[in-house]
Design a protein around this motif. Structure first.
Motif, PDB file in Angstrom:
ATOM      1  N   SER A 151      -6.065   1.347  12.661  1.00  0.00           N
ATOM      2  CA  SER A 151      -6.736   2.738  11.303  1.00  0.00           C
ATOM      3  C   SER A 151      -5.080   3.224  11.665  1.00  0.00           C
ATOM      4  CB  SER A 151      -6.944   3.291  11.700  1.00  0.00           C
ATOM      5  OG  SER A 151      -8.480   2.887  11.290  1.00  0.00           O
ATOM      6  N   LEU A 152      -4.781   3.501  13.267  1.00  0.00           N
ATOM      7  CA  LEU A 152      -3.454   3.889  13.475  1.00  0.00           C
ATOM      8  C   LEU A 152      -2.750   3.537  12.856  1.00  0.00           C
ATOM      9  CD1 LEU A 152      -4.360   6.532  15.757  1.00  0.00           C
ATOM     10  CD2 LEU A 152      -3.650   7.536  13.691  1.00  0.00           C
ATOM     11  N   HIS A 153      -2.553   2.797  12.704  1.00  0.00           N
ATOM     12  CA  HIS A 153      -1.418   1.236  12.829  1.00  0.00           C
ATOM     13  C   HIS A 153      -1.240   1.696  11.752  1.00  0.00           C
ATOM     14  CE1 HIS A 153       0.440  -2.913  13.019  1.00  0.00           C
ATOM     15  NE2 HIS A 153      -0.327  -3.134  12.880  1.00  0.00           N
ATOM     16  N   LEU A 154      -2.176   0.805  10.419  1.00  0.00           N
ATOM     17  CA  LEU A 154      -2.001   1.176   9.734  1.00  0.00           C
ATOM     18  C   LEU A 154      -1.512   2.122   8.788  1.00  0.00           C
ATOM     19  CD1 LEU A 154      -5.773  -0.623   8.447  1.00  0.00           C
ATOM     20  CD2 LEU A 154      -3.320  -1.856   8.181  1.00  0.00           C
ATOM     21  N   VAL A 155      -2.265   3.512   9.484  1.00  0.00           N
ATOM     22  CA  VAL A 155      -1.394   4.573   8.885  1.00  0.00           C
ATOM     23  C   VAL A 155       0.503   4.729   8.852  1.00  0.00           C
ATOM     24  CG1 VAL A 155      -1.438   7.409   8.954  1.00  0.00           C
ATOM     25  CG2 VAL A 155      -3.373   6.376   8.982  1.00  0.00           C
ATOM     26  N   ALA A 156       0.410   4.672  10.096  1.00  0.00           N
ATOM     27  CA  ALA A 156       2.529   3.646  10.592  1.00  0.00           C
ATOM     28  C   ALA A 156       2.913   2.919   9.517  1.00  0.00           C
ATOM     29  CB  ALA A 156       2.556   3.660  12.312  1.00  0.00           C
ATOM     30  N   GLY A 157       2.287   1.848   9.154  1.00  0.00           N
ATOM     31  CA  GLY A 157       2.567   0.711   8.125  1.00  0.00           C
ATOM     32  C   GLY A 157       3.213   1.170   7.257  1.00  0.00           C
ATOM     33  N   ILE A 158       1.692   2.176   6.789  1.00  0.00           N
ATOM     34  CA  ILE A 158       1.561   3.158   4.692  1.00  0.00           C
ATOM     35  C   ILE A 158       2.878   4.209   4.927  1.00  0.00           C
ATOM     36  CG2 ILE A 158       0.040   3.670   3.176  1.00  0.00           C
ATOM     37  CD1 ILE A 158      -2.134   2.165   4.483  1.00  0.00           C
ATOM     38  N   LEU A 159       2.707   5.121   6.055  1.00  0.00           N
ATOM     39  CA  LEU A 159       3.240   6.505   5.860  1.00  0.00           C
ATOM     40  C   LEU A 159       4.247   6.499   6.933  1.00  0.00           C
ATOM     41  CD1 LEU A 159       0.305   8.874   5.260  1.00  0.00           C
ATOM     42  CD2 LEU A 159       1.974   7.848   3.628  1.00  0.00           C
ATOM     43  N   GLY A 160       4.727   5.839   7.676  1.00  0.00           N
ATOM     44  CA  GLY A 160       5.459   5.921   8.719  1.00  0.00           C
ATOM     45  C   GLY A 160       5.166   6.528   9.805  1.00  0.00           C
ATOM     46  N   GLU A 161       5.852   5.880  11.701  1.00  0.00           N
ATOM     47  CA  GLU A 161       5.076   6.192  12.307  1.00  0.00           C
ATOM     48  C   GLU A 161       5.285   7.425  13.262  1.00  0.00           C
ATOM     49  OE1 GLU A 161       6.674   6.157  17.179  1.00  0.00           O
ATOM     50  OE2 GLU A 161       7.267   4.436  15.988  1.00  0.00           O
ATOM     51  N   ALA A 162       5.806   8.419  12.553  1.00  0.00           N
ATOM     52  CA  ALA A 162       5.213   9.887  12.320  1.00  0.00           C
ATOM     53  C   ALA A 162       4.282  10.768  12.160  1.00  0.00           C
ATOM     54  CB  ALA A 162       6.754  10.943  11.573  1.00  0.00           C
ATOM     55  N   ALA A 163       4.161  10.266  11.611  1.00  0.00           N
ATOM     56  CA  ALA A 163       2.685  10.715  10.021  1.00  0.00           C
ATOM     57  C   ALA A 163       1.511  10.411  10.771  1.00  0.00           C
ATOM     58  CB  ALA A 163       2.550  10.054   8.968  1.00  0.00           C
ATOM     59  N   LEU A 217       0.692  -1.491  -0.353  1.00  0.00           N
ATOM     60  CA  LEU A 217       0.241  -0.362  -0.064  1.00  0.00           C
ATOM     61  C   LEU A 217       0.916   1.578  -0.035  1.00  0.00           C
ATOM     62  CD1 LEU A 217      -2.866  -0.686   3.006  1.00  0.00           C
ATOM     63  CD2 LEU A 217      -2.836  -0.697  -0.202  1.00  0.00           C
ATOM     64  N   GLY A 218       2.232   1.111   1.000  1.00  0.00           N
ATOM     65  CA  GLY A 218       2.574   2.383   0.597  1.00  0.00           C
ATOM     66  C   GLY A 218       3.379   2.289  -0.339  1.00  0.00           C
ATOM     67  N   GLY A 219       3.747   1.575  -1.344  1.00  0.00           N
ATOM     68  CA  GLY A 219       4.304   1.535  -2.411  1.00  0.00           C
ATOM     69  C   GLY A 219       3.586   2.400  -3.657  1.00  0.00           C
ATOM     70  N   ILE A 220       1.853   2.321  -3.523  1.00  0.00           N
ATOM     71  CA  ILE A 220       1.096   2.459  -4.438  1.00  0.00           C
ATOM     72  C   ILE A 220       1.241   4.381  -4.215  1.00  0.00           C
ATOM     73  CG2 ILE A 220      -1.348   3.165  -4.366  1.00  0.00           C
ATOM     74  CD1 ILE A 220      -1.849   0.306  -3.653  1.00  0.00           C
ATOM     75  N   ILE A 221       1.147   4.591  -3.024  1.00  0.00           N
ATOM     76  CA  ILE A 221       1.570   6.028  -2.808  1.00  0.00           C
ATOM     77  C   ILE A 221       2.928   6.609  -3.462  1.00  0.00           C
ATOM     78  CG2 ILE A 221       1.962   8.177  -1.197  1.00  0.00           C
ATOM     79  CD1 ILE A 221       0.038   6.207   0.856  1.00  0.00           C
ATOM     80  N   ALA A 222       3.843   5.516  -3.358  1.00  0.00           N
ATOM     81  CA  ALA A 222       4.724   6.285  -4.169  1.00  0.00           C
ATOM     82  C   ALA A 222       5.082   5.999  -5.558  1.00  0.00           C
ATOM     83  CB  ALA A 222       6.027   5.043  -3.946  1.00  0.00           C
ATOM     84  N   THR A 223       3.955   6.519  -5.736  1.00  0.00           N
ATOM     85  CA  THR A 223       4.312   6.308  -7.693  1.00  0.00           C
ATOM     86  C   THR A 223       3.326   7.453  -7.299  1.00  0.00           C
ATOM     87  OG1 THR A 223       1.257   4.800  -7.844  1.00  0.00           O
ATOM     88  CG2 THR A 223       3.587   3.956  -8.207  1.00  0.00           C
ATOM     89  N   GLY A 224       2.385   8.192  -6.478  1.00  0.00           N
ATOM     90  CA  GLY A 224       2.020   9.271  -6.824  1.00  0.00           C
ATOM     91  C   GLY A 224       0.555   8.836  -6.538  1.00  0.00           C
ATOM     92  N   ARG A 225      -0.122   7.793  -6.577  1.00  0.00           N
ATOM     93  CA  ARG A 225      -1.483   7.787  -6.897  1.00  0.00           C
ATOM     94  C   ARG A 225      -2.660   7.331  -4.985  1.00  0.00           C
ATOM     95  NH1 ARG A 225      -5.104   3.034  -6.188  1.00  0.00           N
ATOM     96  NH2 ARG A 225      -3.759   1.661  -6.486  1.00  0.00           N
ATOM     97  N   PRO A 226      -3.172   8.089  -4.876  1.00  0.00           N
ATOM     98  CA  PRO A 226      -3.657   7.649  -3.215  1.00  0.00           C
ATOM     99  C   PRO A 226      -3.578   5.874  -2.750  1.00  0.00           C
ATOM    100  CG  PRO A 226      -5.105   9.667  -4.228  1.00  0.00           C
ATOM    101  CD  PRO A 226      -3.900   9.235  -5.008  1.00  0.00           C
ATOM    102  N   VAL A 227      -4.071   5.977  -1.382  1.00  0.00           N
ATOM    103  CA  VAL A 227      -4.325   3.951  -0.878  1.00  0.00           C
ATOM    104  C   VAL A 227      -5.806   4.897  -1.519  1.00  0.00           C
ATOM    105  CG1 VAL A 227      -5.030   2.441   0.083  1.00  0.00           C
ATOM    106  CG2 VAL A 227      -2.573   3.990  -0.388  1.00  0.00           C
ATOM    107  N   SER A 228      -6.681   3.920  -2.209  1.00  0.00           N
ATOM    108  CA  SER A 228      -8.363   3.963  -2.271  1.00  0.00           C
ATOM    109  C   SER A 228      -7.980   3.050  -1.143  1.00  0.00           C
ATOM    110  CB  SER A 228      -9.110   3.898  -3.313  1.00  0.00           C
ATOM    111  OG  SER A 228      -8.354   2.038  -3.902  1.00  0.00           O
TER     112      SER A 228
END
Length: 214
Positions: A188-200, A8-19
């Motif tokens: 959900s915050l756990h998933l955000v941390a996994g996708i965008l990083g703990e700081a986010a 999922l993080g790789g999707i964001i890296a392509t410039g597309r948001p995770v749906s």
């Protein structure tokens, strides 16, 4: 193979948001769907604000089966973004809980969960949403959890499953289950941390004024 959150993080890296698609059904628990909707929406805003993404982090939508108008628990009426027949595929499928009698008995809803879950990179259930995943066979061979008040019912309905008590969520890579209601916010915050990083994730929790630790 990379973990689901990494993909999922790789999707964001392509410039597309995770749906993110959040399923609603009659008598769905309000915080079960509103909690993750808020987390992923705020995380998207925080990521844009802090320059973490160029094309957005999360695109969040709600979906229902049969009608876009859903009466949630306690009488709250919600109009979803999509009806199942016109819903796009989602990268992350969220299946909330509540009174799950109607969706468990509705072939069209179960078929939608099966199709949408197969298309998604990751499927997450909140509270009694675990009953719906179990009915689809998505929890076979995986430890899982649900609301503390429903643990015994889930065990009785699916004695073959490994049901874990006293944990906020169980992360099994492509399928994540959480305990009751507000535990889904933490998941959900756990998933955000996994996708965008703990700081986010911490910045998202702070923006929400939610007390969260990874």
């Amino acid at each position: 193979m990379a973990r689901a959150v990494d993909r999922l993080g790789g999707i964001i890296a392509t410039g597309r948001p995770v749906s993110v698609g959040i399923l609603l059904f009659p008598e769905v628990e309000v915080l079960d769907f509103a909690g993750p909707f808020e987390v992923f929406s705020v995380a998207d805003r925080v990521a844009r604000r802090d320059g973490l993404v160029s094309g957005g982090a999360f695109d969040v939508a709600t979906v229902a089966v049969g009608s876009r108008d859903v009466r949630a628990r306690h009488g709250l009426v919600v109009r979803t973004d999509h009806e199942a027949s016109d819903a796009p595929p989602f990268d992350l499928l969220v299946v909330p809980g509540g009174v799950v009698t109607q969706p468990l008995g509705d072939t069209a809803t179960l078929d939608y969960i099966r199709r949408a879950g197969a298309a998604a990179t990751l499927t997450a259930s909140f509270c009694t949403g675990a009953f719906l995943l179990a009915a689809m066979g998505l929890l076979e061979g995986r430890p899982a959890t649900t609301h503390w008040d429903d643990i015994q019912d889930l065990r009785a309905a699916h004695p073959e499953l490994q049901i874990i008590e006293d944990v906020p969520f169980v992360d099994e890579d492509e399928v994540i289950t959480s305990a009751g209601i507000s535990a889904g916010i933490g998941m959900s915050l756990h998933l955000v941390a996994g996708i965008l990083g703990e700081a986010a994730a911490r910045a998202t929790a702070r923006q929400m004024q939610y007390d969260w630790e990874p």
